[in-house]
Design a protein around this motif. Structure first.
Motif, PDB file in Angstrom:
ATOM      1  N   TYR A 182      36.910 -10.956  22.076  1.00 46.89           N
ATOM      2  CA  TYR A 182      36.131  -9.949  21.361  1.00 46.89           C
ATOM      3  C   TYR A 182      36.083  -8.636  22.151  1.00 46.89           C
ATOM      4  O   TYR A 182      36.342  -7.556  21.619  1.00 46.89           O
ATOM      5  CB  TYR A 182      34.686 -10.433  21.163  1.00 46.89           C
ATOM      6  CG  TYR A 182      34.480 -11.672  20.344  1.00 46.89           C
ATOM      7  CD1 TYR A 182      35.171 -11.904  19.151  1.00 46.89           C
ATOM      8  CD2 TYR A 182      33.553 -12.644  20.744  1.00 46.89           C
ATOM      9  CE1 TYR A 182      34.936 -13.051  18.393  1.00 46.89           C
ATOM     10  CE2 TYR A 182      33.325 -13.776  20.004  1.00 46.89           C
ATOM     11  CZ  TYR A 182      34.013 -13.982  18.823  1.00 46.89           C
ATOM     12  OH  TYR A 182      33.789 -15.110  18.081  1.00 46.89           O
ATOM     13  N   LEU A 183      35.731  -8.754  23.428  1.00 49.39           N
ATOM     14  CA  LEU A 183      35.574  -7.561  24.261  1.00 49.39           C
ATOM     15  C   LEU A 183      36.878  -6.782  24.368  1.00 49.39           C
ATOM     16  O   LEU A 183      36.881  -5.553  24.413  1.00 49.39           O
ATOM     17  CB  LEU A 183      35.075  -7.959  25.650  1.00 49.39           C
ATOM     18  CG  LEU A 183      33.649  -8.530  25.717  1.00 49.39           C
ATOM     19  CD1 LEU A 183      33.373  -9.134  27.099  1.00 49.39           C
ATOM     20  CD2 LEU A 183      32.618  -7.452  25.391  1.00 49.39           C
ATOM     21  N   SER A 184      38.001  -7.499  24.420  1.00 49.64           N
ATOM     22  CA  SER A 184      39.290  -6.837  24.541  1.00 49.64           C
ATOM     23  C   SER A 184      39.588  -5.960  23.328  1.00 49.64           C
ATOM     24  O   SER A 184      40.320  -4.974  23.426  1.00 49.64           O
ATOM     25  CB  SER A 184      40.403  -7.875  24.720  1.00 49.64           C
ATOM     26  OG  SER A 184      41.618  -7.259  25.072  1.00 49.64           O
ATOM     27  N   CYS A 185      39.005  -6.313  22.172  1.00 50.84           N
ATOM     28  CA  CYS A 185      39.178  -5.510  20.964  1.00 50.84           C
ATOM     29  C   CYS A 185      38.053  -4.487  20.792  1.00 50.84           C
ATOM     30  O   CYS A 185      37.941  -3.857  19.735  1.00 50.84           O
ATOM     31  CB  CYS A 185      39.269  -6.416  19.746  1.00 50.84           C
ATOM     32  SG  CYS A 185      40.829  -7.343  19.688  1.00 50.84           S
ATOM     33  N   GLY A 186      37.236  -4.338  21.833  1.00 47.15           N
ATOM     34  CA  GLY A 186      36.231  -3.276  21.851  1.00 47.15           C
ATOM     35  C   GLY A 186      34.989  -3.546  21.037  1.00 47.15           C
ATOM     36  O   GLY A 186      34.251  -2.607  20.707  1.00 47.15           O
ATOM     37  N   ILE A 187      34.712  -4.820  20.698  1.00 47.48           N
ATOM     38  CA  ILE A 187      33.529  -5.098  19.887  1.00 47.48           C
ATOM     39  C   ILE A 187      32.451  -5.782  20.732  1.00 47.48           C
ATOM     40  O   ILE A 187      32.755  -6.500  21.680  1.00 47.48           O
ATOM     41  CB  ILE A 187      33.876  -5.957  18.654  1.00 47.48           C
ATOM     42  CG1 ILE A 187      34.415  -7.329  19.058  1.00 47.48           C
ATOM     43  CG2 ILE A 187      34.881  -5.240  17.773  1.00 47.48           C
ATOM     44  CD1 ILE A 187      34.609  -8.258  17.872  1.00 47.48           C
ATOM     45  N   PRO A 188      31.180  -5.547  20.396  1.00 48.64           N
ATOM     46  CA  PRO A 188      30.093  -6.169  21.161  1.00 48.64           C
ATOM     47  C   PRO A 188      30.013  -7.663  20.885  1.00 48.64           C
ATOM     48  O   PRO A 188      30.423  -8.137  19.824  1.00 48.64           O
ATOM     49  CB  PRO A 188      28.843  -5.447  20.642  1.00 48.64           C
ATOM     50  CG  PRO A 188      29.204  -5.043  19.240  1.00 48.64           C
ATOM     51  CD  PRO A 188      30.673  -4.708  19.284  1.00 48.64           C
ATOM     52  N   VAL A 189      29.481  -8.402  21.864  1.00 47.69           N
ATOM     53  CA  VAL A 189      29.385  -9.859  21.764  1.00 47.69           C
ATOM     54  C   VAL A 189      27.922 -10.270  21.705  1.00 47.69           C
ATOM     55  O   VAL A 189      27.094  -9.795  22.487  1.00 47.69           O
ATOM     56  CB  VAL A 189      30.071 -10.535  22.963  1.00 47.69           C
ATOM     57  CG1 VAL A 189      29.892 -12.051  22.892  1.00 47.69           C
ATOM     58  CG2 VAL A 189      31.557 -10.177  23.002  1.00 47.69           C
ATOM     59  N   GLU A 202      26.456  -7.448  30.219  1.00 51.99           N
ATOM     60  CA  GLU A 202      27.590  -6.909  29.472  1.00 51.99           C
ATOM     61  C   GLU A 202      27.602  -7.328  28.006  1.00 51.99           C
ATOM     62  O   GLU A 202      28.265  -6.699  27.181  1.00 51.99           O
ATOM     63  CB  GLU A 202      28.907  -7.335  30.126  1.00 51.99           C
ATOM     64  CG  GLU A 202      29.145  -6.711  31.486  1.00 51.99           C
ATOM     65  CD  GLU A 202      28.544  -7.530  32.635  1.00 51.99           C
ATOM     66  OE1 GLU A 202      28.940  -7.310  33.782  1.00 51.99           O
ATOM     67  OE2 GLU A 202      27.679  -8.393  32.348  1.00 51.99           O
ATOM     68  N   ILE A 203      26.877  -8.411  27.665  1.00 49.25           N
ATOM     69  CA  ILE A 203      26.795  -8.853  26.280  1.00 49.25           C
ATOM     70  C   ILE A 203      25.331  -9.115  25.933  1.00 49.25           C
ATOM     71  O   ILE A 203      24.454  -9.069  26.805  1.00 49.25           O
ATOM     72  CB  ILE A 203      27.650 -10.121  26.029  1.00 49.25           C
ATOM     73  CG1 ILE A 203      27.074 -11.317  26.783  1.00 49.25           C
ATOM     74  CG2 ILE A 203      29.097  -9.892  26.436  1.00 49.25           C
ATOM     75  CD1 ILE A 203      27.814 -12.621  26.479  1.00 49.25           C
ATOM     76  N   THR A 204      25.067  -9.414  24.658  1.00 43.31           N
ATOM     77  CA  THR A 204      23.699  -9.630  24.174  1.00 43.31           C
ATOM     78  C   THR A 204      23.471 -11.118  23.920  1.00 43.31           C
ATOM     79  O   THR A 204      24.369 -11.816  23.423  1.00 43.31           O
ATOM     80  CB  THR A 204      23.463  -8.836  22.871  1.00 43.31           C
ATOM     81  OG1 THR A 204      23.708  -7.445  23.120  1.00 43.31           O
ATOM     82  CG2 THR A 204      22.033  -9.010  22.376  1.00 43.31           C
ATOM     83  N   TYR A 205      22.253 -11.587  24.228  1.00 45.73           N
ATOM     84  CA  TYR A 205      21.928 -13.011  24.070  1.00 45.73           C
ATOM     85  C   TYR A 205      20.775 -13.196  23.086  1.00 45.73           C
ATOM     86  O   TYR A 205      19.938 -12.299  22.899  1.00 45.73           O
ATOM     87  CB  TYR A 205      21.525 -13.608  25.421  1.00 45.73           C
ATOM     88  CG  TYR A 205      22.636 -13.578  26.444  1.00 45.73           C
ATOM     89  CD1 TYR A 205      23.589 -14.589  26.486  1.00 45.73           C
ATOM     90  CD2 TYR A 205      22.746 -12.531  27.356  1.00 45.73           C
ATOM     91  CE1 TYR A 205      24.618 -14.568  27.417  1.00 45.73           C
ATOM     92  CE2 TYR A 205      23.773 -12.497  28.289  1.00 45.73           C
ATOM     93  CZ  TYR A 205      24.701 -13.511  28.313  1.00 45.73           C
ATOM     94  OH  TYR A 205      25.726 -13.477  29.230  1.00 45.73           O
ATOM     95  N   TYR A 206      20.738 -14.379  22.466  1.00 49.72           N
ATOM     96  CA  TYR A 206      19.608 -14.741  21.613  1.00 49.72           C
ATOM     97  C   TYR A 206      19.199 -16.175  21.932  1.00 49.72           C
ATOM     98  O   TYR A 206      19.992 -16.958  22.467  1.00 49.72           O
ATOM     99  CB  TYR A 206      19.968 -14.606  20.128  1.00 49.72           C
ATOM    100  CG  TYR A 206      21.028 -15.561  19.641  1.00 49.72           C
ATOM    101  CD1 TYR A 206      20.697 -16.802  19.088  1.00 49.72           C
ATOM    102  CD2 TYR A 206      22.388 -15.237  19.718  1.00 49.72           C
ATOM    103  CE1 TYR A 206      21.673 -17.683  18.643  1.00 49.72           C
ATOM    104  CE2 TYR A 206      23.371 -16.114  19.264  1.00 49.72           C
ATOM    105  CZ  TYR A 206      23.008 -17.326  18.740  1.00 49.72           C
ATOM    106  OH  TYR A 206      23.976 -18.200  18.297  1.00 49.72           O
ATOM    107  N   VAL A 219      35.345  -4.398  30.402  1.00 50.98           N
ATOM    108  CA  VAL A 219      34.886  -5.709  30.870  1.00 50.98           C
ATOM    109  C   VAL A 219      36.008  -6.728  30.707  1.00 50.98           C
ATOM    110  O   VAL A 219      36.294  -7.521  31.615  1.00 50.98           O
ATOM    111  CB  VAL A 219      33.633  -6.162  30.097  1.00 50.98           C
ATOM    112  CG1 VAL A 219      33.249  -7.591  30.498  1.00 50.98           C
ATOM    113  CG2 VAL A 219      32.468  -5.210  30.356  1.00 50.98           C
ATOM    114  N   ALA A 220      36.672  -6.705  29.555  1.00 48.59           N
ATOM    115  CA  ALA A 220      37.765  -7.651  29.306  1.00 48.59           C
ATOM    116  C   ALA A 220      38.895  -7.480  30.315  1.00 48.59           C
ATOM    117  O   ALA A 220      39.507  -8.462  30.765  1.00 48.59           O
ATOM    118  CB  ALA A 220      38.299  -7.466  27.886  1.00 48.59           C
ATOM    119  N   GLU A 221      39.175  -6.249  30.694  1.00 48.52           N
ATOM    120  CA  GLU A 221      40.277  -5.991  31.622  1.00 48.52           C
ATOM    121  C   GLU A 221      40.026  -6.607  32.994  1.00 48.52           C
ATOM    122  O   GLU A 221      40.979  -6.879  33.734  1.00 48.52           O
ATOM    123  CB  GLU A 221      40.526  -4.490  31.726  1.00 48.52           C
ATOM    124  CG  GLU A 221      41.163  -3.920  30.453  1.00 48.52           C
ATOM    125  CD  GLU A 221      41.233  -2.408  30.436  1.00 48.52           C
ATOM    126  OE1 GLU A 221      40.497  -1.769  31.251  1.00 48.52           O
ATOM    127  OE2 GLU A 221      41.992  -1.859  29.610  1.00 48.52           O
TER     128      GLU A 221
END
Length: 378
Positions: free
Chosen positions: A301-308, A323-327, A353-355
């Motif tokens: 997901y991150l490599s395609c520039g979208i939030p997780v 770096e990402i969001t949690y629930y 982040v993906a890189e």
């Protein structure tokens, strides 16, 4: 180095390539890599991926069941492993399977074990709430612990897994996380990606196999509170009926039209699907195999520039704390989706982040561990 790889599954036809596929296709540019290839009946007819590795066919039987495949082929696998080790002068074996790893211990060369999953729990999940599942879990635990203690070194995916392995008495453990090929997975303009797939409006998406350790129930139950949102599911059902369970749940809640199953998609084509998502989901049920590991989908997901957006798990929160969001629950999921749709963050930062977890970088670290073991042998 000359390395024999014993993978977790069919090397060419499993619809979801795993870490060993990426790492050893990279290492094959400089080393002689042989792979004990399993022909699993479940994947007959699926297209085969290309590989730089040399495949070694070791199966004598092709039963329908996953467990029976490895049980019936145990003697043939031992014979083929010993034959290849002797003929090719193999320096070491890298293994991540259960029964084939057991016989590999008697091949006469050092074994490095890649412990990428909580094997006893992941094996039993295919037999939910059954006596068979209990038997499988106990048997896999015994075999896995034996393999781990016999291994010259162990590679695992998170610090949490490392700590667990150390409680079992495994001393030489190196953490090499999962990753992504950032050259293959890259952002596509979102509106173009959505238009190509026939989507409009907000899209939240899940990438991965449809199995019972995934918590798409919480996601689907949240949809009535997210009336404009479509859920896109990219990935196959492999060994269980979990996908059907989710379809029935969506029907019961009246959101069938907003749950779109895209099926299996070749890795090289994933960018167009992931880029159509406004949020990438990593929903996991609370179990050890999910708490201990971090799968590759987060980095895809991150490599395609979208939030997780992920359920909170110990290993992932330790690896990517901010770096990402949690629930934590359904209401937390709804709130987080609404927040991320308003402010998805910076796509370039997600990509950065993906890189950090590109397979080429991780493969170099992997090679260092294997060289150390091979040199000790000499």
């Amino acid at each position: 180095m000359k390395i024999l790889v014993i993978p977790t599954t069919d090397w060419l036809r499993h619809p979801v390539p795993n870490r060993l596929n990426f790492i050893f296709d990279i290492l094959a540019e400089e080393h002689a890599i042989y792979v004990l290839n399993f022909h699993l009946k479940q994947f007959d007819g699926l297209p085969a991926r290309t590989t730089r590795c040399t495949l070694v066919d070791g199966d004598a039987f092709s039963p329908a069941g996953l467990s029976s495949h490895y049980l019936l082929n145990g003697p043939a696998h031992l014979k083929k492993i010993r034959e290849v080790v002797k003929r090719e002068k193999i320096d070491l074996i890298l293994s991540s399977n259960i029964l084939p790893s057991l016989v590999a211990n008697f091949a006469g060369v050092p074994v490095v074990f890649d412990y990428l999953d909580h094997l006893e729990e992941s094996a039993a999940i295919y037999y939910p709430d059954s006596f068979v599942g209990t038997v499988v879990r106990t048997g896999v635990a015994v075999l896995s612990h034996f393999n781990l203690k016999r291994a010259r070194a162990v590679i695992t995916v998170t610090e949490v897994f490392k700590q667990y392995l150390q409680t079992l008495g495994v001393k030489d453990v190196t953490v090499i996380p999962n990753g992504v090929d950032t050259t293959l997975l890259h952002p596509v303009p979102k509106e173009v990606a959505k238009q190509n797939l026939g989507f409009s409006g907000p899209v939240i998406g899940y990438l991965g196999s449809l199995e019972y350790w995934i918590d798409l129930e919480t996601v689907v139950k949240a949809l009535p509170s997210l009336p404009d949102v479509t859920l896109m599911i990219v990935g196959p059902g492999l060994f269980t009926d979990y996908g059907e369970t989710i379809q029935h749940l969506a029907a019961d809640l009246g959101v069938t039209e907003r749950v779109q199953f895209m099926g299996s998609v070749p890795y090289a084509e994933l960018s167009g699907y992931l880029s159509a998502m406004d949020i990438g989901l990593n929903p996991r049920k609370p179990m050890k195999m999910n708490e201990y590991t971090v799968g590759g989908k987060v980095f895809n997901y991150l490599s395609c520039g979208i939030p997780v957006l992920s359920s909170r798990t110990e290993a992932l929160e330790q690896l990517l704390p901010t770096e990402i969001t949690y629930y934590d629950d359904q209401q937390g999921f709804i709130t987080a989706v609404q927040s991320l749709l308003k402010d998805p963050g910076d796509a370039e930062q997600h990509r950065a982040v993906a890189e950090r977890f590109d397979w080429h970088t991780l493969a170099a670290t992997y090679a260092d561990v294997l060289k150390r073991v091979a040199e000790k042998k000499k």
